[in-house]
Design a protein around this motif. Sequence first.
Motif, PDB file in Angstrom:
ATOM      1  N   GLN A  94       0.837  -1.248  -0.166  1.00 58.43           N
ATOM      2  CA  GLN A  94       0.022  -0.109   0.043  1.00 58.43           C
ATOM      3  C   GLN A  94       0.791   1.406  -0.079  1.00 58.43           C
ATOM      4  O   GLN A  94       0.488   2.223  -0.875  1.00 58.43           O
ATOM      5  CB  GLN A  94      -0.894   0.109   1.366  1.00 58.43           C
ATOM      6  CG  GLN A  94      -2.024  -1.061   1.266  1.00 58.43           C
ATOM      7  CD  GLN A  94      -2.885  -1.140   0.240  1.00 58.43           C
ATOM      8  OE1 GLN A  94      -3.229   0.040  -0.252  1.00 58.43           O
ATOM      9  NE2 GLN A  94      -3.394  -2.154  -0.423  1.00 58.43           N
ATOM     10  N   GLN A 117       2.148   1.861  -3.350  1.00 56.45           N
ATOM     11  CA  GLN A 117       1.134   2.599  -4.272  1.00 56.45           C
ATOM     12  C   GLN A 117       1.081   4.273  -4.142  1.00 56.45           C
ATOM     13  O   GLN A 117       0.929   4.985  -4.743  1.00 56.45           O
ATOM     14  CB  GLN A 117      -0.058   1.962  -4.072  1.00 56.45           C
ATOM     15  CG  GLN A 117      -1.320   2.626  -4.800  1.00 56.45           C
ATOM     16  CD  GLN A 117      -1.187   2.221  -6.261  1.00 56.45           C
ATOM     17  OE1 GLN A 117      -0.872   1.264  -6.776  1.00 56.45           O
ATOM     18  NE2 GLN A 117      -1.402   3.424  -7.165  1.00 56.45           N
ATOM     19  N   ASP A 167       1.947   7.119  -6.549  1.00 54.11           N
ATOM     20  CA  ASP A 167       1.027   8.269  -6.995  1.00 54.11           C
ATOM     21  C   ASP A 167       1.224   9.717  -6.450  1.00 54.11           C
ATOM     22  O   ASP A 167       1.363  10.673  -7.260  1.00 54.11           O
ATOM     23  CB  ASP A 167      -0.326   7.655  -6.150  1.00 54.11           C
ATOM     24  CG  ASP A 167      -0.987   6.744  -6.658  1.00 54.11           C
ATOM     25  OD1 ASP A 167      -0.563   6.144  -7.829  1.00 54.11           O
ATOM     26  OD2 ASP A 167      -2.051   6.160  -6.196  1.00 54.11           O
ATOM     27  N   LEU A 183       2.559  -2.387 -10.575  1.00 52.73           N
ATOM     28  CA  LEU A 183       1.078  -2.771 -11.194  1.00 52.73           C
ATOM     29  C   LEU A 183       0.571  -4.154 -10.845  1.00 52.73           C
ATOM     30  O   LEU A 183       0.987  -5.003 -11.463  1.00 52.73           O
ATOM     31  CB  LEU A 183       0.885  -2.565 -12.539  1.00 52.73           C
ATOM     32  CG  LEU A 183      -0.459  -2.362 -13.183  1.00 52.73           C
ATOM     33  CD1 LEU A 183      -1.225  -1.104 -12.386  1.00 52.73           C
ATOM     34  CD2 LEU A 183      -0.272  -2.111 -14.578  1.00 52.73           C
ATOM     35  N   ARG A 184      -0.606  -4.141  -9.781  1.00 51.00           N
ATOM     36  CA  ARG A 184      -1.176  -5.521  -9.297  1.00 51.00           C
ATOM     37  C   ARG A 184      -2.488  -5.631 -10.011  1.00 51.00           C
ATOM     38  O   ARG A 184      -3.336  -4.938  -9.968  1.00 51.00           O
ATOM     39  CB  ARG A 184      -1.278  -5.533  -7.857  1.00 51.00           C
ATOM     40  CG  ARG A 184      -0.130  -5.250  -6.903  1.00 51.00           C
ATOM     41  CD  ARG A 184      -0.469  -5.725  -5.516  1.00 51.00           C
ATOM     42  NE  ARG A 184      -0.523  -7.043  -5.418  1.00 51.00           N
ATOM     43  CZ  ARG A 184      -1.460  -7.490  -4.827  1.00 51.00           C
ATOM     44  NH1 ARG A 184      -2.532  -6.625  -4.280  1.00 51.00           N
ATOM     45  NH2 ARG A 184      -1.647  -8.600  -4.664  1.00 51.00           N
ATOM     46  N   ASP A 240      -4.750  -3.082  -8.491  1.00 52.32           N
ATOM     47  CA  ASP A 240      -4.913  -1.704  -9.348  1.00 52.32           C
ATOM     48  C   ASP A 240      -6.064  -1.992 -10.394  1.00 52.32           C
ATOM     49  O   ASP A 240      -6.684  -0.831 -10.744  1.00 52.32           O
ATOM     50  CB  ASP A 240      -3.654  -1.598  -9.938  1.00 52.32           C
ATOM     51  CG  ASP A 240      -2.400  -1.088  -8.768  1.00 52.32           C
ATOM     52  OD1 ASP A 240      -2.498  -0.170  -8.261  1.00 52.32           O
ATOM     53  OD2 ASP A 240      -1.523  -1.793  -8.786  1.00 52.32           O
ATOM     54  N   TYR A 257     -11.346  -0.438 -12.127  1.00 54.61           N
ATOM     55  CA  TYR A 257     -10.084   0.146 -11.467  1.00 54.61           C
ATOM     56  C   TYR A 257     -10.996   1.031 -10.432  1.00 54.61           C
ATOM     57  O   TYR A 257     -11.941   1.381 -10.610  1.00 54.61           O
ATOM     58  CB  TYR A 257      -9.235   0.832 -12.211  1.00 54.61           C
ATOM     59  CG  TYR A 257      -9.832   1.733 -13.250  1.00 54.61           C
ATOM     60  CD1 TYR A 257      -9.749   3.054 -13.039  1.00 54.61           C
ATOM     61  CD2 TYR A 257     -10.185   1.641 -14.503  1.00 54.61           C
ATOM     62  CE1 TYR A 257     -10.135   4.075 -14.009  1.00 54.61           C
ATOM     63  CE2 TYR A 257     -10.714   2.386 -15.529  1.00 54.61           C
ATOM     64  CZ  TYR A 257     -10.752   3.639 -15.139  1.00 54.61           C
ATOM     65  OH  TYR A 257     -11.061   4.400 -16.050  1.00 54.61           O
ATOM     66  N   VAL A 307      -5.936   9.048 -11.277  1.00 54.80           N
ATOM     67  CA  VAL A 307      -5.792   7.538 -11.739  1.00 54.80           C
ATOM     68  C   VAL A 307      -4.286   7.867 -12.170  1.00 54.80           C
ATOM     69  O   VAL A 307      -3.712   8.551 -12.884  1.00 54.80           O
ATOM     70  CB  VAL A 307      -6.442   7.264 -12.931  1.00 54.80           C
ATOM     71  CG1 VAL A 307      -6.217   5.698 -13.364  1.00 54.80           C
ATOM     72  CG2 VAL A 307      -7.984   7.150 -12.567  1.00 54.80           C
ATOM     73  N   SER A 308      -3.441   6.865 -11.541  1.00 49.98           N
ATOM     74  CA  SER A 308      -2.080   6.975 -11.876  1.00 49.98           C
ATOM     75  C   SER A 308      -1.555   6.489 -13.236  1.00 49.98           C
ATOM     76  O   SER A 308      -2.419   5.954 -14.050  1.00 49.98           O
ATOM     77  CB  SER A 308      -1.276   5.866 -10.819  1.00 49.98           C
ATOM     78  OG  SER A 308      -1.703   4.507 -11.184  1.00 49.98           O
ATOM     79  N   VAL A 366      -1.704   2.873 -14.268  1.00 55.17           N
ATOM     80  CA  VAL A 366      -2.966   2.364 -14.531  1.00 55.17           C
ATOM     81  C   VAL A 366      -3.609   2.758 -15.769  1.00 55.17           C
ATOM     82  O   VAL A 366      -4.053   2.019 -16.428  1.00 55.17           O
ATOM     83  CB  VAL A 366      -3.720   2.705 -13.161  1.00 55.17           C
ATOM     84  CG1 VAL A 366      -5.213   2.237 -13.507  1.00 55.17           C
ATOM     85  CG2 VAL A 366      -3.366   1.813 -12.009  1.00 55.17           C
TER      86      VAL A 366
END
Length: 301
Positions: free
Chosen positions: A72, A75, A79, A98-99, A144, A277, A283-284, A287
């Motif tokens: 986490q 991420q 971001d 990226l999960r 993600d 998503y 949104v990153s 992604v």
Amino acid sequence: MAYNAQLLNGMVIFVEVVNTGGFTLAAQSSGHSTSYISKEINKLESRLGVRLMHRTTRSLSLTPEGEIYFQQCQQIIGDAEQAEETLNGRQSEPKGTLRISCPTSFGNSRMQSIFSRFLTQYPLVNLELDLNNRKVDMVSEGFDVLIRGSAQLDDSTFISRKVFSSYGVVIASPDYLKRQGTPQTLADLSQHSIISYSHLKQPNIWSLKDASGQSHQVQLTSRVLSNSSEMELSLCLAGHGITRMPRFNLGDEIETGKLVELLSDYQRQEINLYLIYPSRKYVSSKVRRFIDFVVAELSQH
């Protein structure tokens, strides 16, 4: 949400310790002393109320809670970095982990080459791929993007983007039909060996609409109930029964005569493939690029 001025304290240092593999290397890369790094990790664990790391003089490993927190934190930090790049007017190069959760059969049959090309085009992005057929909790499990096929998605706060439309097929092998006969109606299926998919809400109730749009359903007893569409297909090809599945799970088995599509007098049930998503205003980059990449790749087929 209550105000918490300490919410992000220690997060960057914790991630740096994990990424470098130890307190000494984290101290060198951050410009702090080893004792400072150690104190910050201790304060973080005390504030969170959990142990994040097992550490000795020679090794460091994450606890299960530490592993979840690390994913986490990565991420959040990624971001934040990309948000600053965007505000500073720089083109944000996708990077970080990226999960992705993807159905096993679709991942193996359709996504392998797409994942490969994405990795080539975006060398700073790492992929963590979870191929499964179960229902996942996107937020608590830290995904993600979800790739899912469904006739209709459940209501949610997530954003879903339809990639393409397919349909469901009821199929059997020629050998099975030669031995057991060919069903002409949905009700006839009750006299046959059925191979069902266990992750459906009602795997033993099959329903179809006739040419006039009237819905019909039948209660079946499955000879095989499986959570694997690959196993369904394999047993169907081997002549053990009738099954149903999305057309995109098949290759050329129908065209080559290895399988026969049944009940063609009924309407085909539409099944769509979606990319799902989290619903965020920001949104990153990783992604967004992944979603656009997959849509472009799959729309060609």
